[in-house]
Scaffold this motif. Sequence first.
Motif, PDB file in Angstrom:
ATOM      1  N   LEU A  23      -3.472  17.947  29.821  1.00 44.53           N
ATOM      2  CA  LEU A  23      -3.000  17.075  30.821  1.00 44.53           C
ATOM      3  C   LEU A  23      -4.127  16.154  31.570  1.00 44.53           C
ATOM      4  CD1 LEU A  23      -0.817  19.350  33.098  1.00 44.53           C
ATOM      5  CD2 LEU A  23      -0.115  17.596  31.517  1.00 44.53           C
ATOM      6  N   ASN A  24      -5.289  16.526  31.174  1.00 48.25           N
ATOM      7  CA  ASN A  24      -6.610  15.742  31.702  1.00 48.25           C
ATOM      8  C   ASN A  24      -6.733  14.725  30.658  1.00 48.25           C
ATOM      9  OD1 ASN A  24      -7.226  16.907  33.726  1.00 48.25           O
ATOM     10  ND2 ASN A  24      -8.597  18.495  32.638  1.00 48.25           N
ATOM     11  N   LYS A  25      -6.450  14.854  29.172  1.00 44.92           N
ATOM     12  CA  LYS A  25      -6.783  13.658  28.345  1.00 44.92           C
ATOM     13  C   LYS A  25      -5.553  12.789  28.508  1.00 44.92           C
ATOM     14  CE  LYS A  25      -9.442  16.765  25.321  1.00 44.92           C
ATOM     15  NZ  LYS A  25      -9.641  17.344  23.832  1.00 44.92           N
ATOM     16  N   THR A 239      -1.138   9.732  21.040  1.00 47.21           N
ATOM     17  CA  THR A 239      -1.785   9.868  20.009  1.00 47.21           C
ATOM     18  C   THR A 239      -3.052   9.206  20.040  1.00 47.21           C
ATOM     19  OG1 THR A 239      -0.951   7.632  19.063  1.00 47.21           O
ATOM     20  CG2 THR A 239       0.355   9.657  18.564  1.00 47.21           C
ATOM     21  N   GLY A 240      -3.292   8.261  21.019  1.00 49.99           N
ATOM     22  CA  GLY A 240      -4.727   7.687  21.127  1.00 49.99           C
ATOM     23  C   GLY A 240      -5.001   6.836  19.882  1.00 49.99           C
ATOM     24  N   TYR A 253      -8.446   9.771  23.627  1.00 51.82           N
ATOM     25  CA  TYR A 253      -8.487  10.905  22.897  1.00 51.82           C
ATOM     26  C   TYR A 253      -7.424  10.917  22.009  1.00 51.82           C
ATOM     27  CZ  TYR A 253     -11.517  13.284  26.629  1.00 51.82           C
ATOM     28  OH  TYR A 253     -12.369  13.166  27.453  1.00 51.82           O
ATOM     29  N   GLN A 254      -7.780  11.376  20.901  1.00 50.00           N
ATOM     30  CA  GLN A 254      -6.511  11.662  19.762  1.00 50.00           C
ATOM     31  C   GLN A 254      -6.188  12.890  19.725  1.00 50.00           C
ATOM     32  OE1 GLN A 254      -9.685   9.698  18.749  1.00 50.00           O
ATOM     33  NE2 GLN A 254      -8.488   7.978  19.547  1.00 50.00           N
ATOM     34  N   ASP A 255      -6.756  13.952  20.551  1.00 52.65           N
ATOM     35  CA  ASP A 255      -6.195  15.060  20.527  1.00 52.65           C
ATOM     36  C   ASP A 255      -5.503  15.713  21.996  1.00 52.65           C
ATOM     37  OD1 ASP A 255      -8.467  15.049  21.931  1.00 52.65           O
ATOM     38  OD2 ASP A 255      -9.320  16.828  20.950  1.00 52.65           O
TER      39      ASP A 255
END
Length: 371
Positions: A23-25, A239-240, A253-255
Amino acid sequence: MDPKRLVRDRRHALKTPRLEIDLNKIRHNSAAISTMLGLRGISLTGVTKVMMGEPAVARMMLEGGARFIGDSRLENIQRMIHGGIRADYILIRSPMLSQVDEVVSLTHMSFNSEISVIRALSEAALDQNRCHKILLMVELGDLREGVLPKDLAGLVKQTIGLKGVRLAGIGTNLACLSGVMPVQERMVFFSNLVKKVSKRFSLNLELISGGNSANYTWLTQNYDSGCINNLRMGEMIFTGCNILTGEPVPCLYQDTIRLVGEVIEFKIKDSKPKGPVVKNAFGQRPKFENQGRMARAILGLGRQDVNANGLTPLDDVSIIGACSDHLVLDTHKFHPPIGHEFKFSLSYGALLSAMTSPYVKKVFLARPLKY
Ligand SMILES: *Cc1c(COP(=O)(O)O)cnc(C)c1O
Protein backbone atom coordinates in the motif's frame (compact mmCIF):
# COMPACT_ATOMS: atom_id res chain seq x y z
CA MET A 1 14.59 -29.37 13.45
CA ASP A 2 12.14 -29.83 16.31
CA PRO A 3 9.00 -31.30 14.65
CA LYS A 4 6.73 -29.26 16.94
CA ARG A 5 8.43 -26.10 15.73
CA LEU A 6 7.82 -27.11 12.11
CA VAL A 7 4.11 -27.53 12.72
CA ARG A 8 3.95 -24.14 14.39
CA ASP A 9 5.82 -22.48 11.55
CA ARG A 10 3.57 -24.08 9.00
CA ARG A 11 0.48 -22.87 10.79
CA HIS A 12 1.85 -19.35 10.92
CA ALA A 13 3.05 -19.29 7.36
CA LEU A 14 1.14 -17.06 4.98
CA LYS A 15 -1.05 -19.00 2.59
CA THR A 16 -0.34 -19.22 -1.12
CA PRO A 17 -1.03 -18.40 -3.81
CA ARG A 18 -1.19 -14.80 -2.69
CA LEU A 19 -0.85 -11.33 -4.09
CA GLU A 20 1.27 -9.10 -1.90
CA ILE A 21 0.03 -5.57 -2.37
CA ASP A 22 2.27 -2.86 -0.99
CA LEU A 23 0.00 0.00 0.00
CA ASN A 24 2.84 2.43 0.73
CA LYS A 25 4.20 1.97 -2.77
CA ILE A 26 0.78 2.51 -4.28
CA ARG A 27 0.44 5.74 -2.30
CA HIS A 28 3.92 6.80 -3.35
CA ASN A 29 3.21 6.16 -7.05
CA SER A 30 -0.13 7.96 -6.82
CA ALA A 31 1.52 10.95 -5.17
CA ALA A 32 4.37 11.10 -7.70
CA ILE A 33 1.94 10.90 -10.61
CA SER A 34 -0.55 13.39 -9.23
CA THR A 35 2.27 15.85 -8.53
CA MET A 36 3.62 15.44 -12.06
CA LEU A 37 0.15 15.94 -13.54
CA GLY A 38 -0.57 18.81 -11.16
CA LEU A 39 2.36 20.79 -12.55
CA ARG A 40 0.56 20.68 -15.88
CA GLY A 41 -2.82 21.65 -14.46
CA ILE A 42 -4.10 18.10 -14.82
CA SER A 43 -5.94 16.25 -12.06
CA LEU A 44 -5.70 12.52 -11.49
CA THR A 45 -8.58 10.09 -11.52
CA GLY A 46 -7.31 6.97 -9.75
CA VAL A 47 -8.73 3.93 -11.52
CA THR A 48 -9.45 1.03 -9.16
CA LYS A 49 -11.07 -1.52 -11.48
CA VAL A 50 -8.10 -3.89 -11.73
CA MET A 51 -8.07 -3.99 -7.90
CA MET A 52 -11.80 -4.81 -7.81
CA GLY A 53 -12.46 -1.59 -5.96
CA GLU A 54 -10.34 -2.59 -2.97
CA PRO A 55 -11.03 0.17 -0.41
CA ALA A 56 -7.47 0.19 0.99
CA VAL A 57 -6.11 0.86 -2.49
CA ALA A 58 -8.59 3.67 -3.15
CA ARG A 59 -7.57 5.23 0.16
CA MET A 60 -3.90 5.22 -0.90
CA MET A 61 -4.76 6.84 -4.23
CA LEU A 62 -6.72 9.58 -2.49
CA GLU A 63 -3.99 10.13 0.11
CA GLY A 64 -1.57 10.36 -2.81
CA GLY A 65 -3.60 13.19 -4.28
CA ALA A 66 -6.07 11.59 -6.69
CA ARG A 67 -8.96 14.02 -7.15
CA PHE A 68 -11.50 11.38 -8.30
CA ILE A 69 -11.89 7.63 -8.07
CA GLY A 70 -12.90 6.02 -11.35
CA ASP A 71 -14.17 2.49 -11.78
CA SER A 72 -15.95 0.67 -14.56
CA ARG A 73 -18.14 -1.41 -12.24
CA LEU A 74 -20.84 -0.38 -9.80
CA GLU A 75 -20.07 -3.37 -7.56
CA ASN A 76 -16.57 -1.97 -7.04
CA ILE A 77 -17.85 1.52 -6.30
CA GLN A 78 -20.32 0.07 -3.84
CA ARG A 79 -17.50 -1.86 -2.16
CA MET A 80 -15.44 1.31 -1.71
CA ILE A 81 -18.41 3.22 -0.32
CA HIS A 82 -19.14 0.39 2.13
CA GLY A 83 -15.44 0.38 2.99
CA GLY A 84 -15.82 3.94 4.20
CA ILE A 85 -14.00 5.67 1.35
CA ARG A 86 -15.44 9.13 0.81
CA ALA A 87 -14.64 10.29 -2.70
CA ASP A 88 -16.11 11.69 -5.87
CA TYR A 89 -16.81 8.49 -7.77
CA ILE A 90 -16.94 8.35 -11.55
CA LEU A 91 -18.34 5.40 -13.47
CA ILE A 92 -15.91 5.24 -16.39
CA ARG A 93 -17.89 2.75 -18.44
CA SER A 94 -21.20 3.69 -20.02
CA PRO A 95 -23.99 2.67 -17.63
CA MET A 96 -26.23 -0.23 -18.58
CA LEU A 97 -29.86 0.76 -18.98
CA SER A 98 -30.71 -1.75 -16.26
CA GLN A 99 -28.42 0.07 -13.78
CA VAL A 100 -29.32 3.71 -14.09
CA ASP A 101 -30.98 3.99 -10.66
CA GLU A 102 -27.87 2.69 -8.90
CA VAL A 103 -25.60 4.83 -11.07
CA VAL A 104 -27.44 7.95 -9.94
CA SER A 105 -27.47 6.98 -6.28
CA LEU A 106 -23.86 5.76 -6.05
CA THR A 107 -21.79 7.94 -8.39
CA HIS A 108 -21.14 11.62 -8.98
CA MET A 109 -20.64 11.28 -12.68
CA SER A 110 -20.75 8.72 -15.45
CA PHE A 111 -19.15 8.42 -18.87
CA ASN A 112 -21.74 8.28 -21.65
CA SER A 113 -22.13 7.96 -25.39
CA GLU A 114 -25.78 6.91 -25.88
CA ILE A 115 -28.68 9.34 -25.64
CA SER A 116 -31.10 6.61 -24.56
CA VAL A 117 -28.93 5.95 -21.50
CA ILE A 118 -28.59 9.66 -20.73
CA ARG A 119 -32.40 10.00 -20.94
CA ALA A 120 -32.81 7.08 -18.52
CA LEU A 121 -30.24 8.66 -16.16
CA SER A 122 -32.19 11.90 -16.35
CA GLU A 123 -35.44 10.14 -15.38
CA ALA A 124 -33.71 8.23 -12.57
CA ALA A 125 -32.16 11.44 -11.25
CA LEU A 126 -35.51 13.24 -11.29
CA ASP A 127 -37.07 10.29 -9.43
CA GLN A 128 -34.37 10.54 -6.78
CA ASN A 129 -34.43 14.30 -6.67
CA ARG A 130 -30.75 14.46 -7.58
CA CYS A 131 -28.57 15.89 -10.29
CA HIS A 132 -26.29 13.42 -12.07
CA LYS A 133 -23.24 14.65 -13.96
CA ILE A 134 -22.63 13.45 -17.50
CA LEU A 135 -19.30 13.20 -19.27
CA LEU A 136 -19.58 12.55 -22.99
CA MET A 137 -16.98 10.27 -24.55
CA VAL A 138 -15.59 11.03 -28.00
CA GLU A 139 -14.13 8.44 -30.36
CA LEU A 140 -10.64 9.40 -31.53
CA GLY A 141 -9.56 6.29 -33.44
CA ASP A 142 -9.25 3.41 -30.99
CA LEU A 143 -12.80 2.35 -31.99
CA ARG A 144 -14.01 1.51 -28.53
CA GLU A 145 -16.48 3.82 -26.76
CA GLY A 146 -17.47 7.33 -27.80
CA VAL A 147 -19.49 9.35 -30.29
CA LEU A 148 -17.92 10.24 -33.59
CA PRO A 149 -16.48 13.76 -33.45
CA LYS A 150 -19.01 14.97 -36.04
CA ASP A 151 -21.87 13.80 -33.81
CA LEU A 152 -20.63 15.39 -30.58
CA ALA A 153 -22.48 18.70 -31.01
CA GLY A 154 -25.76 16.86 -31.58
CA LEU A 155 -25.34 14.78 -28.42
CA VAL A 156 -24.35 17.87 -26.42
CA LYS A 157 -27.50 19.64 -27.58
CA GLN A 158 -29.73 16.72 -26.60
CA THR A 159 -27.99 16.29 -23.22
CA ILE A 160 -28.20 19.93 -22.13
CA GLY A 161 -31.91 19.85 -22.91
CA LEU A 162 -32.55 17.20 -20.24
CA LYS A 163 -33.45 17.85 -16.62
CA GLY A 164 -31.82 15.95 -13.75
CA VAL A 165 -28.50 15.64 -15.54
CA ARG A 166 -25.77 18.20 -16.07
CA LEU A 167 -23.18 18.06 -18.81
CA ALA A 168 -19.99 18.32 -16.77
CA GLY A 169 -17.30 16.93 -19.02
CA ILE A 170 -16.00 15.58 -22.29
CA GLY A 171 -13.50 12.78 -22.50
CA THR A 172 -11.73 10.33 -24.74
CA ASN A 173 -9.91 7.03 -24.47
CA LEU A 174 -7.19 5.62 -26.69
CA ALA A 175 -4.97 2.54 -26.70
CA CYS A 176 -7.15 0.14 -24.69
CA LEU A 177 -8.74 -1.88 -27.50
CA SER A 178 -6.84 -1.24 -30.71
CA GLY A 179 -3.60 0.06 -29.27
CA VAL A 180 -3.90 3.46 -30.98
CA MET A 181 -1.23 5.71 -29.53
CA PRO A 182 -2.22 9.06 -28.02
CA VAL A 183 -0.11 11.42 -30.15
CA GLN A 184 -0.13 15.21 -30.05
CA GLU A 185 -2.09 15.48 -33.31
CA ARG A 186 -5.00 13.45 -31.82
CA MET A 187 -4.86 15.32 -28.52
CA VAL A 188 -4.84 18.74 -30.22
CA PHE A 189 -7.76 17.59 -32.38
CA PHE A 190 -9.62 16.59 -29.20
CA SER A 191 -8.84 19.87 -27.43
CA ASN A 192 -9.99 21.92 -30.40
CA LEU A 193 -13.18 19.91 -30.66
CA VAL A 194 -13.91 20.51 -26.97
CA LYS A 195 -13.16 24.23 -27.28
CA LYS A 196 -15.39 24.57 -30.32
CA VAL A 197 -18.36 22.79 -28.80
CA SER A 198 -17.91 24.59 -25.45
CA LYS A 199 -18.02 27.95 -27.20
CA ARG A 200 -20.97 27.07 -29.38
CA PHE A 201 -23.12 25.95 -26.45
CA SER A 202 -21.53 28.22 -23.80
CA LEU A 203 -20.60 25.15 -21.74
CA ASN A 204 -18.77 25.42 -18.46
CA LEU A 205 -17.12 21.98 -18.32
CA GLU A 206 -15.36 20.94 -15.13
CA LEU A 207 -13.67 17.84 -16.57
CA ILE A 208 -11.81 17.46 -19.85
CA SER A 209 -10.52 13.94 -19.42
CA GLY A 210 -7.94 13.21 -22.10
CA GLY A 211 -7.01 9.57 -21.55
CA ASN A 212 -5.42 6.87 -19.44
CA SER A 213 -1.98 5.57 -18.47
CA ALA A 214 -1.10 5.31 -22.17
CA ASN A 215 -1.05 9.14 -22.29
CA TYR A 216 2.18 9.32 -20.26
CA THR A 217 4.52 9.50 -23.27
CA TRP A 218 2.37 12.19 -24.89
CA LEU A 219 2.40 14.18 -21.67
CA THR A 220 6.15 14.08 -21.24
CA GLN A 221 6.92 14.79 -24.89
CA ASN A 222 4.56 17.71 -25.39
CA TYR A 223 4.54 20.88 -23.37
CA ASP A 224 1.08 21.90 -24.58
CA SER A 225 -1.68 19.73 -23.16
CA GLY A 226 -4.44 21.95 -24.58
CA CYS A 227 -7.56 22.17 -22.47
CA ILE A 228 -7.15 18.66 -21.04
CA ASN A 229 -7.40 18.93 -17.25
CA ASN A 230 -7.73 15.29 -16.19
CA LEU A 231 -6.21 11.87 -16.87
CA ARG A 232 -7.46 8.52 -15.59
CA MET A 233 -4.78 6.12 -14.45
CA GLY A 234 -4.69 2.69 -12.91
CA GLU A 235 -2.07 0.64 -14.69
CA MET A 236 0.77 3.15 -14.35
CA ILE A 237 0.13 3.48 -10.61
CA PHE A 238 0.32 -0.31 -10.14
CA THR A 239 3.08 -1.22 -12.59
CA GLY A 240 5.20 1.95 -12.32
CA CYS A 241 5.93 1.55 -16.03
CA ASN A 242 5.27 3.48 -19.17
CA ILE A 243 2.68 1.09 -20.54
CA LEU A 244 3.47 1.88 -24.18
CA THR A 245 7.19 1.12 -23.93
CA GLY A 246 7.26 -1.13 -20.86
CA GLU A 247 10.07 1.04 -19.46
CA PRO A 248 10.14 1.97 -15.78
CA VAL A 249 8.93 5.51 -15.08
CA PRO A 250 11.49 7.45 -13.02
CA CYS A 251 10.58 7.88 -9.35
CA LEU A 252 7.89 5.18 -9.41
CA TYR A 253 8.02 1.75 -7.80
CA GLN A 254 7.69 -1.16 -10.24
CA ASP A 255 7.10 -3.71 -7.50
CA THR A 256 3.86 -2.52 -5.88
CA ILE A 257 2.31 -5.97 -6.37
CA ARG A 258 3.82 -9.46 -6.43
CA LEU A 259 2.40 -12.94 -6.78
CA VAL A 260 3.74 -15.64 -4.50
CA GLY A 261 3.48 -19.38 -5.19
CA GLU A 262 4.74 -22.37 -3.24
CA VAL A 263 6.67 -25.48 -4.29
CA ILE A 264 4.60 -28.67 -4.00
CA GLU A 265 7.01 -30.95 -5.86
CA PHE A 266 10.67 -30.78 -6.77
CA LYS A 267 12.44 -33.44 -8.83
CA ILE A 268 15.18 -33.83 -11.38
CA LYS A 269 13.43 -34.92 -14.57
CA ASP A 270 14.07 -34.97 -18.29
CA SER A 271 13.62 -31.73 -20.19
CA LYS A 272 12.09 -33.39 -23.27
CA PRO A 273 8.73 -35.18 -22.94
CA LYS A 274 8.74 -38.92 -23.68
CA GLY A 275 6.25 -40.56 -26.02
CA PRO A 276 4.27 -39.25 -28.97
CA VAL A 277 3.24 -35.62 -28.38
CA VAL A 278 -0.25 -34.56 -29.45
CA LYS A 279 -1.97 -31.63 -27.74
CA ASN A 280 -1.94 -30.54 -24.12
CA ALA A 281 -5.00 -29.75 -22.00
CA PHE A 282 -5.29 -26.35 -23.67
CA GLY A 283 -5.16 -27.47 -27.28
CA GLN A 284 -1.54 -26.41 -27.73
CA ARG A 285 1.41 -28.44 -28.95
CA PRO A 286 4.31 -27.13 -26.95
CA LYS A 287 7.81 -27.80 -28.28
CA PHE A 288 10.58 -28.70 -25.86
CA GLU A 289 14.27 -28.92 -26.68
CA ASN A 290 16.31 -31.65 -25.13
CA GLN A 291 18.49 -29.92 -22.55
CA GLY A 292 19.26 -33.08 -20.65
CA ARG A 293 18.16 -33.49 -17.05
CA MET A 294 16.50 -30.51 -15.47
CA ALA A 295 15.69 -29.23 -11.97
CA ARG A 296 11.91 -29.02 -12.13
CA ALA A 297 9.75 -27.46 -9.42
CA ILE A 298 5.97 -27.50 -9.46
CA LEU A 299 4.13 -24.66 -7.77
CA GLY A 300 0.57 -24.92 -6.50
CA LEU A 301 -0.43 -22.17 -8.87
CA GLY A 302 -2.13 -22.43 -12.24
CA ARG A 303 -4.41 -20.94 -14.82
CA GLN A 304 -7.32 -20.88 -12.38
CA ASP A 305 -5.24 -18.45 -10.37
CA VAL A 306 -3.51 -16.34 -12.97
CA ASN A 307 -2.84 -15.82 -16.66
CA ALA A 308 0.63 -17.33 -16.43
CA ASN A 309 1.79 -15.72 -19.69
CA GLY A 310 2.01 -12.42 -17.83
CA LEU A 311 4.27 -13.66 -15.03
CA THR A 312 7.95 -12.78 -14.75
CA PRO A 313 9.91 -14.68 -12.10
CA LEU A 314 11.78 -12.46 -9.64
CA ASP A 315 14.23 -15.30 -8.93
CA ASP A 316 16.70 -16.97 -11.28
CA VAL A 317 14.21 -19.53 -12.61
CA SER A 318 12.34 -20.01 -15.91
CA ILE A 319 8.69 -20.85 -16.47
CA ILE A 320 8.26 -24.09 -18.45
CA GLY A 321 4.47 -24.05 -18.61
CA ALA A 322 1.20 -23.90 -16.74
CA CYS A 323 -1.93 -26.03 -16.51
CA SER A 324 -5.10 -25.32 -14.54
CA ASP A 325 -3.42 -26.00 -11.20
CA HIS A 326 0.31 -26.46 -11.79
CA LEU A 327 3.05 -24.06 -12.76
CA VAL A 328 6.26 -25.83 -13.74
CA LEU A 329 9.60 -24.08 -13.29
CA ASP A 330 13.13 -24.84 -14.34
CA THR A 331 15.03 -23.83 -11.21
CA HIS A 332 18.47 -24.25 -12.83
CA LYS A 333 21.14 -24.82 -10.16
CA PHE A 334 18.84 -24.15 -7.23
CA HIS A 335 17.11 -27.13 -5.63
CA PRO A 336 14.27 -25.61 -3.59
CA PRO A 337 12.83 -27.42 -0.57
CA ILE A 338 9.13 -28.28 -0.60
CA GLY A 339 7.22 -25.27 0.69
CA HIS A 340 9.74 -22.83 -0.76
CA GLU A 341 8.10 -19.67 -2.11
CA PHE A 342 8.83 -18.09 -5.48
CA LYS A 343 7.77 -14.55 -6.35
CA PHE A 344 6.65 -13.10 -9.67
CA SER A 345 5.91 -9.70 -11.06
CA LEU A 346 2.72 -9.39 -13.07
CA SER A 347 1.67 -7.80 -16.34
CA TYR A 348 -1.62 -5.90 -16.31
CA GLY A 349 -3.39 -8.95 -17.76
CA ALA A 350 -1.88 -11.24 -15.15
CA LEU A 351 -2.80 -8.81 -12.38
CA LEU A 352 -6.37 -8.62 -13.67
CA SER A 353 -6.68 -12.41 -13.66
CA ALA A 354 -5.05 -12.93 -10.25
CA MET A 355 -7.11 -10.17 -8.62
CA THR A 356 -10.34 -11.70 -9.90
CA SER A 357 -9.44 -15.29 -8.99
CA PRO A 358 -11.14 -16.40 -5.78
CA TYR A 359 -8.23 -18.80 -5.14
CA VAL A 360 -5.63 -16.06 -4.80
CA LYS A 361 -5.38 -14.47 -1.36
CA LYS A 362 -4.83 -10.73 -1.27
CA VAL A 363 -2.37 -9.63 1.39
CA PHE A 364 -1.77 -5.95 2.08
CA LEU A 365 1.64 -4.80 3.18
CA ALA A 366 1.97 -1.43 4.82
CA ARG A 367 5.41 -1.25 6.34
CA PRO A 368 6.90 2.20 6.91
CA LEU A 369 8.81 3.26 3.81
CA LYS A 370 12.59 3.46 4.02
CA TYR A 371 14.12 6.47 2.30
C1 LIG B 1 -9.57 1.17 -17.54
C2 LIG B 1 -9.82 2.55 -17.99
C3 LIG B 1 -8.91 3.56 -17.68
C4 LIG B 1 -7.63 3.31 -16.92
O1 LIG B 1 -6.74 2.63 -17.73
P1 LIG B 1 -5.26 2.31 -17.20
O2 LIG B 1 -4.62 1.63 -18.35
O3 LIG B 1 -5.43 1.44 -16.01
O4 LIG B 1 -4.65 3.60 -16.87
C5 LIG B 1 -9.20 4.84 -18.08
N1 LIG B 1 -10.31 5.11 -18.76
C6 LIG B 1 -11.22 4.17 -19.09
C7 LIG B 1 -12.44 4.56 -19.85
C8 LIG B 1 -10.99 2.85 -18.72
O5 LIG B 1 -11.89 1.91 -19.05
